[in-house]
Design a protein around this motif. Structure first.
Motif, short mmCIF file in Angstrom:
data_model
loop_
_atom_site.label_atom_id
_atom_site.label_comp_id
_atom_site.label_asym_id
_atom_site.label_seq_id
_atom_site.Cartn_x
_atom_site.Cartn_y
_atom_site.Cartn_z
N LEU A 189 57.05 83.30 15.15
CA LEU A 189 55.90 82.41 15.75
C LEU A 189 56.43 81.54 16.74
N THR A 190 57.54 80.94 16.58
CA THR A 190 58.06 79.89 17.44
C THR A 190 58.57 80.36 18.68
N SER A 191 58.51 81.71 19.04
CA SER A 191 58.68 82.32 20.17
C SER A 191 57.44 81.88 21.12
N GLU A 192 56.14 81.57 20.55
CA GLU A 192 55.02 81.23 21.20
C GLU A 192 54.71 79.90 20.96
N LEU A 193 54.97 79.14 19.87
CA LEU A 193 54.30 77.89 19.41
C LEU A 193 55.69 77.15 18.82
N ALA A 194 55.71 75.63 19.11
CA ALA A 194 56.59 74.80 18.39
C ALA A 194 56.05 74.27 17.01
N ARG A 195 57.15 73.91 16.10
CA ARG A 195 56.77 73.23 14.93
C ARG A 195 57.91 71.99 15.00
N ALA A 196 57.52 70.93 14.47
CA ALA A 196 58.57 69.75 14.41
C ALA A 196 59.69 70.01 13.66
N VAL A 235 63.53 76.96 20.32
CA VAL A 235 63.98 77.36 21.96
C VAL A 235 64.87 78.54 21.81
N ALA A 236 65.36 79.07 20.75
CA ALA A 236 66.19 80.35 20.60
C ALA A 236 65.11 81.44 20.47
N LYS A 237 64.19 81.27 19.68
CA LYS A 237 63.16 82.28 19.62
C LYS A 237 62.19 82.37 20.86
N GLY A 238 62.02 81.50 21.54
CA GLY A 238 61.30 81.40 22.82
C GLY A 238 62.17 82.35 23.73
N TYR A 257 53.33 90.25 17.12
CA TYR A 257 53.34 89.24 16.11
C TYR A 257 52.63 89.78 14.90
N ALA A 258 53.64 90.04 13.86
CA ALA A 258 53.28 90.43 12.36
C ALA A 258 53.09 89.12 11.70
N ASP A 259 51.78 88.58 11.61
CA ASP A 259 51.75 87.05 11.41
C ASP A 259 50.51 86.88 10.45
#
Length: 251
Positions: A143-150, A157-160, A242-244
């Motif tokens: 999911l963090t390929s698309e959205l950030a989380r604290a 960054v790696a998954k983006g 995305y399988a989410d």
């Protein structure tokens, strides 16, 4: 006949009993593939391979951040099995710390394992695939390929980067007969997420935030891997699926 009968598949970082890689390797084997599981510990990798249905599966030690080890593993697979048809870049780690407290060494370690290794392993597999004019590369994003989380900046960054690496692979390797795609898992019931699963507040947040109101299971990601690994996806390349449970689709 299974969807992957006669195919040789390599799944990195797949020795964890309750992991996305192990579930994918199992489903690949059930669909007729001969599977090579790699992980840091050769005995654990071989035990995971021995656990798969069917015969001929192999476990190999490979530190994906060691380029020489990647070269050696790729050569060994070709020597023993003759080809690499499918690669799943699954190996990865998580590291949680606020950016203001994050050491550069930890930043680099997460990027090396989660992003740079996917490039190195992918490149070595693609060299072998290109000689035969066909192959499938599947990178595991998030999911963090698309959205950030604290608190998970290097992972984010790696998954983006995985998302864009996948597109770069598709751009360069498509004419060689190689399809490159990625999968972005949502919150899954895995060993890596054990601390989150056992946190009542986080568990409630995941279930409340996900339209399907539950965590995903590793085998539910593996089904998407089967599609991307099979001939059914021969004209699909450069995509991230995305399988989410619908999480990324809602506010």
């Amino acid at each position: 006949m299974g969807l992957l009968t006669g195919k040789i598949a390599v799944v990195t970082g797949a020795a964890s009993p309750r992991g996305l890689g192990k579930a994918t390797a199992k489903l690949f084997a059930e669909h007729g593939a001969t599977v090579v599981i790699t992980d840091l510990d050769e005995a654990q990798a071989q035990a995971a391979a021995d656990d798969l249905p069917g015969e001929g599966h192999m476990g190999m030690a490979c530190n994906v951040t060691d380029k020489e080890a990647c070269f050696a593993t790729a050569a060994a697979v070709i020597e023993k099995l003759g080809a690499v048809d499918i690669l799943v870049n699954n190996a990865g780690i998580q590291f949680r710390k606020p950016m203001l407290e994050l050491e550069t060494a930890d930043w680099r370690r997460v990027l090396d394992i989660n992003l740079t290794a996917a490039f190195v392993v992918g490149r070595e597999a693609a060299k072998r695939m290109a000689k035969r004019g066909r192959g499938k590369v599947i990178n595991i994003g998030s999911l963090t390929s698309e959205l950030a989380r604290a608190t998970v900046a290097p992972y984010t960054v790696a998954k983006g980067g995985i998302k864009m690496l996948t597109k770069a692979m598709a751009a360069e390797w498509g004419e060689l007969g190689i399809q490159s795609n990625a999968i972005g898992p949502g919150y899954m019931v895995t060993d890596m997420n054990e601390a989150l699963l056992s946190n009542p507040d986080f568990d409630a947040w995941v279930k409340g935030r996900t339209p399907m109101r539950r965590w995903g299971l590793p085998e539910e990601l593996a089904g998407t891997c089967i599609y991307l690994a099979s001939d059914a996806s021969n004209y699909v390349s450069g995509q991230i699926i995305y399988a989410d449970g619908g999480m990324i689709s809602v506010l």
